[in-house]
Scaffold this active site. Structure first.
Site, PDB file in Angstrom:
ATOM      1  N   GLY A  46     -45.142  55.576  84.986  1.00 48.67           N
ATOM      2  CA  GLY A  46     -45.607  55.340  83.615  1.00 48.67           C
ATOM      3  C   GLY A  46     -47.112  55.422  83.504  1.00 48.67           C
ATOM      4  CG  ASP A  51     -34.158  51.716  82.070  1.00 46.52           C
ATOM      5  OD1 ASP A  51     -33.083  51.267  82.511  1.00 46.52           O
ATOM      6  OD2 ASP A  51     -35.270  51.330  82.472  1.00 46.52           O
ATOM      7  CE  LYS A  86     -33.549  47.750  84.087  1.00 46.42           C
ATOM      8  NZ  LYS A  86     -34.490  48.635  83.373  1.00 46.42           N
ATOM      9  CG  LEU A  87     -25.343  49.991  78.690  1.00 42.19           C
ATOM     10  CD1 LEU A  87     -24.193  50.967  78.478  1.00 42.19           C
ATOM     11  CD2 LEU A  87     -25.916  49.556  77.354  1.00 42.19           C
ATOM     12  NE  ARG A 129     -49.203  52.194  89.385  1.00 41.01           N
ATOM     13  CZ  ARG A 129     -48.114  52.168  88.603  1.00 41.01           C
ATOM     14  NH1 ARG A 129     -47.169  53.061  88.748  1.00 41.01           N
ATOM     15  NH2 ARG A 129     -47.986  51.247  87.670  1.00 41.01           N
TER      16      ARG A 129
HETATM   17  O1  C5P Z   1     -46.273  52.062  84.418  1.00 42.19           O
HETATM   18  P1  C5P Z   1     -45.366  52.023  85.616  1.00 42.19           P
HETATM   19  O2  C5P Z   1     -45.430  53.298  86.446  1.00 42.19           O
HETATM   20  O3  C5P Z   1     -45.551  50.790  86.440  1.00 42.19           O
HETATM   21  O4  C5P Z   1     -43.906  51.996  84.967  1.00 42.19           O
HETATM   22  C1  C5P Z   1     -42.772  51.900  85.762  1.00 42.19           C
HETATM   23  C2  C5P Z   1     -41.524  51.910  84.927  1.00 42.19           C
HETATM   24  O5  C5P Z   1     -40.427  51.597  85.772  1.00 42.19           O
HETATM   25  C3  C5P Z   1     -41.487  50.874  83.817  1.00 42.19           C
HETATM   26  O6  C5P Z   1     -40.705  51.440  82.754  1.00 42.19           O
HETATM   27  C4  C5P Z   1     -40.795  49.690  84.436  1.00 42.19           C
HETATM   28  O7  C5P Z   1     -40.096  48.918  83.505  1.00 42.19           O
HETATM   29  C5  C5P Z   1     -39.815  50.382  85.355  1.00 42.19           C
HETATM   30  N1  C5P Z   1     -39.417  49.578  86.508  1.00 42.19           N
HETATM   31  C6  C5P Z   1     -40.292  49.096  87.469  1.00 42.19           C
HETATM   32  N2  C5P Z   1     -39.854  48.388  88.536  1.00 42.19           N
HETATM   33  C7  C5P Z   1     -38.578  48.144  88.658  1.00 42.19           C
HETATM   34  C8  C5P Z   1     -37.679  48.612  87.723  1.00 42.19           C
HETATM   35  C9  C5P Z   1     -38.131  49.331  86.641  1.00 42.19           C
HETATM   36  O8  C5P Z   1     -41.490  49.314  87.369  1.00 42.19           O
HETATM   37  N3  C5P Z   1     -38.197  47.497  89.714  1.00 42.19           N
END
Ligand code: C5P
Length: 235
Positions: free
Chosen positions: A211, A62, A64-65, A182
Site C-alpha cells: 500500500g 478483501d 474477510k467474510l 517493504r
Molecule cells: O500500506 P501497507 O503496505 O502497509 O498496506 C498493507 C495492506 O495489507 C493493508 O491493506 C493492510 O490492511 C493489509 N494487511 C497487512 N497485514 C496483515 C494483513 C493485511 O498489512 N497481516
C-alpha cells in the site's frame, strides 16, 4: 518453463474515491491488481468495484467474510455479480462455512479465487489466548491453513513470517498472498515484521500486497514498476 513471477497487488487504502481514481490513473498500464478493502467498499459499494474494473484493473475484494455457513454462501453468491478475481473469508469460520463458500463460488463464479485469512497478525499469543485459543499463533495459523485447504480453498493470506513455514508444509499449488512487504530502504510505517518483495517472492508468495510505499511515493507508477522489476528479478 520458467516459474511465473510473483505479482504485485496495490492496497487501495485511501479515504475517498477521488484519491483512489487519481492514483489509479497514474498507475494505469503499469499495474494489474488492486485490493479494495472494507474502508472503500462500505463507503462506495459495488459501483466503485465496477469503476475500478472498467479502468482495466483486476480486483481483490478483501471483505474477510465470517458468519454462519448459509449466510457466507449467500454473500459469495451476491458478490459473484461483481468483476472480482479474489475474495477473502476467515478460516476460523470453520470447515462447513468455507466449504459452503467454495460451493457457492463454484456454482456462480468458478473463476473466483477464495482466499482464507488465518490468524490476524494483530494477535499475539496473549491476545489470542484471551479469545480462548490456547495454541501459539504460528501453530494456529498452520491448523487453520490446513482446515482451509481441506474445505476446498486454494489460497491463503499470510504474513511474510508465516510464508516460510506454510510453503514448506502445504501443497505446491497453494496460492500465497502476502502483505507486510517493504522495498529495501522504504519507510516501514507501523509494519514490524516485513520482507522485501524479493524475499517474499523467493519464500513462495504468488502475490504481494503493498500500500503506502506506492500510495505515498512521489511517483506511484514508478514505485509500482520498480517493485514489479524486483519481483521479476526474483523469479
Ligand atoms: O500500506 P501497507 O503496505 O502497509 O498496506 C498493507 C495492506 O495489507 C493493508 O491493506 C493492510 O490492511 C493489509 N494487511 C497487512 N497485514 C496483515 C494483513 C493485511 O498489512 N497481516
Amino acid at each position: 518453463m520458467s516459474k511465473q513471477a510473483c505479482r504485485l497487488i496495490l492496497a487501495l487504502d485511501l479515504p475517498d474515491s477521488p484519491s483512489a481514481f487519481d492514483i489509479l490513473e497514474k498507475t494505469s498500464g503499469r499495474l494489474e491488481w488492486v485490493k479494495i478493502g472494507m474502508q472503500m467498499y462500505y463507503k462506495y459499494g459495488a459501483q466503485f468495484v465496477n469503476d475500478v474494473s472498467r479502468m482495466g484493473y483486476k480486483v481483490f475484494l478483501d471483505l474477510k467474510l465470517y458468519d454462519i455457513p448459509n449466510t457466507v454462501a449467500s454473500a459469495v453468491k451476491s458478490l459473484s455479480d461483481l468483476p472480482i478475481g479474489m475474495l477473502t473469508l476467515h478460516a476460523s469460520g470453520g470447515e462447513e462455512m468455507m466449504g459452503r463458500a467454495v460451493e457457492a463460488a463454484r456454482e456462480t463464479r468458478p473463476d473466483l479465487t477464495l482466499l482464507a485469512v488465518t490468524v490476524l497478525t494483530s494477535f499475539d499469543a496473549p491476545s489470542l489466548g484471551a479469545t480462548g485459543v490456547a495454541a501459539n499463533p504460528a501453530d494456529q495459523v498452520e491448523l487453520l491453513a490446513r482446515l482451509a485447504l481441506k474445505s476446498g480453498i486454494k489460497g491463503l493470506v499470510c504474513s511474510p513470517l508465516e510464508l516460510g513455514r506454510l510453503s514448506k508444509v502445504l501443497p505446491q499449488d497453494t496460492v500465497f498472498v502476502t502483505p507486510g512487504v517493504r522495498p529495501a530502504g522504504a519507510d516501514l510505517n507501523e509494519q514490524k515484521r516485513v520482507a522485501t518483495p524479493e524475499d517474499a517472492a523467493k519464500a513462495g508468495a504468488g502475490y504481494i500486497v503493498v500500500g503506502r510505499p506506492i500510495l505515498k511515493a512521489p511517483n506511484p507508477a514508478l514505485a509500482a514498476e520498480e517493485i514489479t522489476r524486483q519481483l521479476e528479478a526474483a523469479r
